[in-house]
Write a protein that holds these residues in place. Structure first.
Motif, mmCIF file in Angstrom:
data_model
loop_
_atom_site.group_PDB
_atom_site.id
_atom_site.type_symbol
_atom_site.label_atom_id
_atom_site.label_comp_id
_atom_site.label_asym_id
_atom_site.label_seq_id
_atom_site.Cartn_x
_atom_site.Cartn_y
_atom_site.Cartn_z
ATOM 1 N N LEU A 60 0.824 -1.203 0.000
ATOM 2 C CA LEU A 60 0.000 0.000 0.000
ATOM 3 C C LEU A 60 0.864 1.262 0.000
ATOM 4 O O LEU A 60 0.544 2.243 -0.666
ATOM 5 C CB LEU A 60 -0.932 0.005 1.217
ATOM 6 C CG LEU A 60 -2.121 -0.959 1.159
ATOM 7 C CD1 LEU A 60 -2.806 -1.028 2.512
ATOM 8 C CD2 LEU A 60 -3.106 -0.542 0.084
ATOM 9 N N SER A 93 -6.333 4.201 -1.895
ATOM 10 C CA SER A 93 -5.180 3.573 -1.243
ATOM 11 C C SER A 93 -4.946 4.159 0.142
ATOM 12 O O SER A 93 -4.656 3.432 1.099
ATOM 13 C CB SER A 93 -3.937 3.762 -2.113
ATOM 14 O OG SER A 93 -2.813 3.159 -1.519
ATOM 15 N N ARG A 95 -7.212 5.484 2.088
ATOM 16 C CA ARG A 95 -8.267 4.993 2.984
ATOM 17 C C ARG A 95 -7.975 3.564 3.433
ATOM 18 O O ARG A 95 -8.228 3.196 4.581
ATOM 19 C CB ARG A 95 -9.636 5.067 2.291
ATOM 20 C CG ARG A 95 -10.181 6.482 2.149
ATOM 21 C CD ARG A 95 -11.650 6.483 1.809
ATOM 22 N NE ARG A 95 -11.929 5.863 0.524
ATOM 23 C CZ ARG A 95 -11.955 6.506 -0.620
ATOM 24 N NH1 ARG A 95 -11.699 7.813 -0.662
ATOM 25 N NH2 ARG A 95 -12.238 5.882 -1.754
ATOM 26 N N THR A 96 -7.435 2.760 2.514
ATOM 27 C CA THR A 96 -7.092 1.381 2.864
ATOM 28 C C THR A 96 -5.949 1.341 3.876
ATOM 29 O O THR A 96 -5.944 0.508 4.790
ATOM 30 C CB THR A 96 -6.694 0.590 1.605
ATOM 31 O OG1 THR A 96 -7.720 0.715 0.619
ATOM 32 C CG2 THR A 96 -6.517 -0.890 1.927
ATOM 33 N N THR A 100 -6.118 -0.317 7.494
ATOM 34 C CA THR A 100 -5.087 -1.269 7.911
ATOM 35 C C THR A 100 -4.459 -0.845 9.230
ATOM 36 O O THR A 100 -4.245 -1.672 10.123
ATOM 37 C CB THR A 100 -3.989 -1.385 6.827
ATOM 38 O OG1 THR A 100 -4.590 -1.791 5.588
ATOM 39 C CG2 THR A 100 -2.939 -2.402 7.219
#
Length: 206
Positions: A60, A93, A95-96, A100
């Motif tokens: 990421l 990305s 937000r991911t 995470t």
């Protein structure tokens, strides 16, 4: 005969008591083993979340870095549509990454490995800093984001990462689930009923 019958009844009662005691011990052990198994399963789940979160962060970060490079340094040869797609990729990305990090935080808290580094922080300043990550999504969806801060908010002693995680979760939920042209209001105030307590309220039209 009466004595023999009494002795026989006493022996039968003792045998029943012994059997009940054995069954009670077996049931108690079963409960303990079940609780131990559940605890081990919870620990294994938490360890898996921690490992998976760590493994997800590396790719990421690479996606974020490349998308940011394209947008900031190599955007001259890109069409408006390509820029839009890359911006959407970059936002998704990020937000991911935030999700995470939230998963990693939860797993570390459950495992007892979460470092806590308290420092003096301003709630409005941290809220504004986190909110900047959602500026593009807010503008794209034409959302109205209102910020209300009490004038008597003192600095608080807490961990920066944990505080930012709380803001990220609340703001992301409001932004992602509020329909276009909706309104989101974030209010931070001092709780008048409790000492050293703050109220963080998020209201939206989603």
């Amino acid at each position: 005969t009466l004595i023999n019958n009494a002795i026989s009844d006493l022996n039968a009662s003792q045998a029943k008591y012994d059997l009940d005691s054995i069954n009670s011990v077996r049931f108690d052990n079963l409960l303990k083993n079940g609780a131990t198994t559940k605890l081990q399963a919870d620990q294994a789940k938490t360890q898996f979340l921690s490992l998976a979160s760590h493994q997800m962060r590396s790719p990421l970060t690479t996606i974020n870095w490349n998308a940011e490079m394209l947008l900031q340094q190599h955007s001259e040869g890109l069409t408006d549509m390509q820029k839009k797609y890359i911006q959407e990729l970059y936002n998704a990305s990020k937000r991911t990454v935030q999700l995470t990090n939230a998963l990693l935080t939860v797993s570390e808290l459950e495992l007892g490995t979460m470092p806590f580094k308290p420092e003096k922080l301003s709630l409005p300043k941290i809220a504004k800093r986190v909110l900047e990550d959602y500026d593009h999504t807010i503008a794209e969806n034409k959302l109205k984001f209102k910020e209300i801060y009490s004038g008597d908010l003192p600095e608080i002693q807490t961990d920066l990462f944990l505080l930012k995680t709380i803001f990220h979760v609340l703001i992301a939920n409001a932004v992602n689930y509020t329909p276009p042209e909706g309104t989101i209001t974030m209010t931070i105030s001092v709780d008048p009923t409790r000492t050293n307590t703050f109220l963080l309220t998020m209201t939206d039209t989603g």
